[in-house]
Motif scaffolding. Sequence first.
Motif, PDB file in Angstrom:
ATOM      1  N   PHE A  62      47.121 -23.889  16.826  1.00  0.00           N
ATOM      2  CA  PHE A  62      47.043 -22.437  16.859  1.00  0.00           C
ATOM      3  C   PHE A  62      48.292 -21.761  17.428  1.00  0.00           C
ATOM      4  O   PHE A  62      48.448 -20.554  17.272  1.00  0.00           O
ATOM      5  CB  PHE A  62      45.813 -22.000  17.653  1.00  0.00           C
ATOM      6  CG  PHE A  62      44.526 -22.457  17.036  1.00  0.00           C
ATOM      7  CD1 PHE A  62      44.022 -21.844  15.898  1.00  0.00           C
ATOM      8  CD2 PHE A  62      43.827 -23.527  17.580  1.00  0.00           C
ATOM      9  CE1 PHE A  62      42.850 -22.274  15.319  1.00  0.00           C
ATOM     10  CE2 PHE A  62      42.639 -23.956  17.006  1.00  0.00           C
ATOM     11  CZ  PHE A  62      42.151 -23.339  15.872  1.00  0.00           C
TER      12      PHE A  62
ATOM     13  N   TYR B  17      48.505 -27.559  11.466  1.00  0.00           N
ATOM     14  CA  TYR B  17      47.121 -28.032  11.488  1.00  0.00           C
ATOM     15  C   TYR B  17      47.003 -29.512  11.111  1.00  0.00           C
ATOM     16  O   TYR B  17      46.086 -30.199  11.561  1.00  0.00           O
ATOM     17  CB  TYR B  17      46.269 -27.187  10.545  1.00  0.00           C
ATOM     18  CG  TYR B  17      46.198 -25.735  10.952  1.00  0.00           C
ATOM     19  CD1 TYR B  17      45.339 -25.322  11.962  1.00  0.00           C
ATOM     20  CD2 TYR B  17      47.011 -24.775  10.347  1.00  0.00           C
ATOM     21  CE1 TYR B  17      45.276 -24.001  12.357  1.00  0.00           C
ATOM     22  CE2 TYR B  17      46.967 -23.451  10.740  1.00  0.00           C
ATOM     23  CZ  TYR B  17      46.097 -23.066  11.744  1.00  0.00           C
ATOM     24  OH  TYR B  17      46.049 -21.747  12.141  1.00  0.00           O
TER      25      TYR B  17
ATOM     26  N   ASN C 188      50.928 -23.615  14.465  1.00  0.00           N
ATOM     27  CA  ASN C 188      50.398 -23.546  13.095  1.00  0.00           C
ATOM     28  C   ASN C 188      50.609 -24.846  12.315  1.00  0.00           C
ATOM     29  O   ASN C 188      50.800 -24.828  11.102  1.00  0.00           O
ATOM     30  CB  ASN C 188      51.016 -22.375  12.323  1.00  0.00           C
ATOM     31  CG  ASN C 188      50.600 -21.027  12.874  1.00  0.00           C
ATOM     32  OD1 ASN C 188      49.464 -20.862  13.321  1.00  0.00           O
ATOM     33  ND2 ASN C 188      51.505 -20.070  12.859  1.00  0.00           N
TER      34      ASN C 188
END
Length: 315
Positions: A280, A285, A283
């Motif tokens: 988060f 993931y 970014n």
Amino acid sequence: MSTPTTTTAAPDVARSGVRRRPSPTAVAPWILVTPFLLLFLFTFVLPILMALGQSFTLVEREGLFGEEGVTSTFAWFENYRLALADGQFIASIGRMLLFGVVQVPIMITLATVLALLLESASARWPGFFRAAYFMPYGVPGVLATILWSFLYVPGLSPIVDTAHAWFGLEIDFLGAGTVLWSIANIVTWTYTGYNMLIIIAQLKAIPPELYEAARVDGAGPARLAFSIQLPLIRPALVLTTVFSIIGTLQLFAEPQLLAQVAPAIDSQYTPNLSAYTTAFAYNDYTVAAAQAVLIALVAFVLSFAFLRLTNRTSR
């Protein structure tokens, strides 16, 4: 001389042509368990499979925000290589291993001692004290951390201020060398009562005849504890220890909140916090998914090793 004739029975048309319907008693359990199975599938199994799939995926974005297109390719073990190349992530796992080696035995020992004391024949008001010791578990981890932070922060903590004013001691609960054990104190305060109730439930399953026979043989409270109670509550001790090992690698709320007042806690202080930051804040993931899989793998290996060790020692 006539030869005897043999007759063959005609097949049972009704039995061969009609399919038997399952009985209601066979179908009812599946109807009752289906909601749980669906919930388990969509909230547990499916997220795990998605995280596992993402950990082997490489996402390439064209443009600043991916406005020109996003392509996904099979990355093999590239995300795992990047996760293992992150020194802070590896350090966070090592930090939690140290945390578990110290905190888990202390917590399980405290829970066992409290359970034995509350289930002893001389215990007074055991129901009241069971509820009192269990009460911290009912406090959410966020609130527990906020409450304890008031006892850690200089200028707010009566412990720090009293030690400085009366004894001239400078106590820093949030320093680089002490903040890990400040977190361990919060976790121990929260979960000791929970583990205590699991052990008490196992103690109550011990047949009273064993206690009577031991007392007839002249066994005192200490002999009862070491010869009867501790060996028979071994399954509960193993269960609580495994839960605590898994929970150690799942630490998240306590360090995240204490980071606001403790500069020694960075954004990758624990493995879960590191995966959260990777997903988060950066970014990324797919690498975060690889980190989550590695955390689960470490928890599985530690739990499996502990179970193998306890099974070997019991033999």
